[in-house]
Scaffold this active site. Sequence first.
Site, short mmCIF file in Angstrom:
data_model
loop_
_atom_site.label_atom_id
_atom_site.label_comp_id
_atom_site.label_asym_id
_atom_site.label_seq_id
_atom_site.Cartn_x
_atom_site.Cartn_y
_atom_site.Cartn_z
CE LYS A 345 -4.22 -1.84 0.13
NZ LYS A 345 -5.10 -1.89 1.30
NE ARG A 379 -7.48 -8.53 -0.85
CZ ARG A 379 -7.07 -7.64 -1.76
NH1 ARG A 379 -6.22 -6.70 -1.41
NH2 ARG A 379 -7.52 -7.70 -3.00
#
Length: 400
Positions: A345, A379
């Site tokens: 991210k 994840r």
Amino acid sequence: MNRILLIKDIDDAVYELQKIGVSSQGINVMAPKTLGLSIKLTDVKIGAANILKQEMLSIGGDAAVARGVVEGSIPRSDVILLGEVDKIKKLIKKLDHQTIFGLPVIKKDLELFLDQLLRKEDKSIDCRGKKILLDSTKIVGILNITPDSFSDGNEFLNPEKAVKHALQMIDEGADLIDIGGESTRPGAKKIIIEEEKKRVVPIIEEIRKKMDVPISIDTYKSEVADAAIRAGASVINDISALRFDPQMINILQKYDDVPIILMHMQGNPETMQENPFYKDTIEEILDFFKERINFCLSNGISRNRIIIDPGIGFGKRHEDNLIVLKKISEFHCFDVPVLLGASRKSFINRIYSSSPEDRLAGSLAASSLAFANKVDFVRVHDVKEQKRFLDVLKAIRNIK
């Protein structure tokens, strides 16, 4: 050697007490005393706050309350209970006969928190007959069948390549494969339902022919979810937490053995990073999950089918993402599995300059926090590296 002993949970406490020869009766009495707790109760009526304060003081603990509670000048206050597990047990007993000021609800929550803390058996989640034992942090492998995802867009649009990558992730240790056909990166545009189904359904069918590892469908559209489940998916991962498509709840009612991942997000993918704002990041996200979980329960979706994801990077400032990571353990308060999606991210790029493919170190740092705080799922993109990393942490944790 004299030293400060590191005791992180009840299993550590029992082990250390057994090691020095404490009797089983003594262990039952003393193990809870090794665990200091700080339990926050929100929006407590002033009467209840005063009772909790006095009862905690009477058993050797304490309770922090707002100025004005003792004098009665404010109607409500948050309360932080301070004491070891045995003190909270005593408080629960003292609340047995309290029926006013919302104290029965507080007592019930305290019992839930202690049950979570002291529970010895591992929980599991049933994905259409395939159980995932939640004995340690499990790996969700990401498969984006999109041309524009932030990290691997356009990489797996070819069906053969997508299936091959999914099988590789399973071989490397993924416990679940999460498949998405529409990018949800900041600013992403929607695609039509038929195009999304065209991307994901054939891939799911091919994976299901070869492997029985659970597959989650990353979609907020009920038609896509329905088609994916018929093709072999066994979990729905909805970034909108059932808010964007009112028919999604009907799919969960139709398939009563399909779990749902509820993710927090301010706004929608097109607008979510346009000046997101929180007064209290954690409190507001927890309030969101409380409402969404109650929505599920009121529509016949049992708690044992619910997973929550605080949504790193979805409608959050840089500092919000870091606060969520720092306070990730507090999301266990609902007694449902917690999923963390921090892999590659952009918050990592704010810490050290990097392309998505160069963010493995930051992704592993997030997974270490997840593991340390008993988060149930991470994840991730880099399954092999994450699996090896978590295996090392697990081996260290389990050594006696």
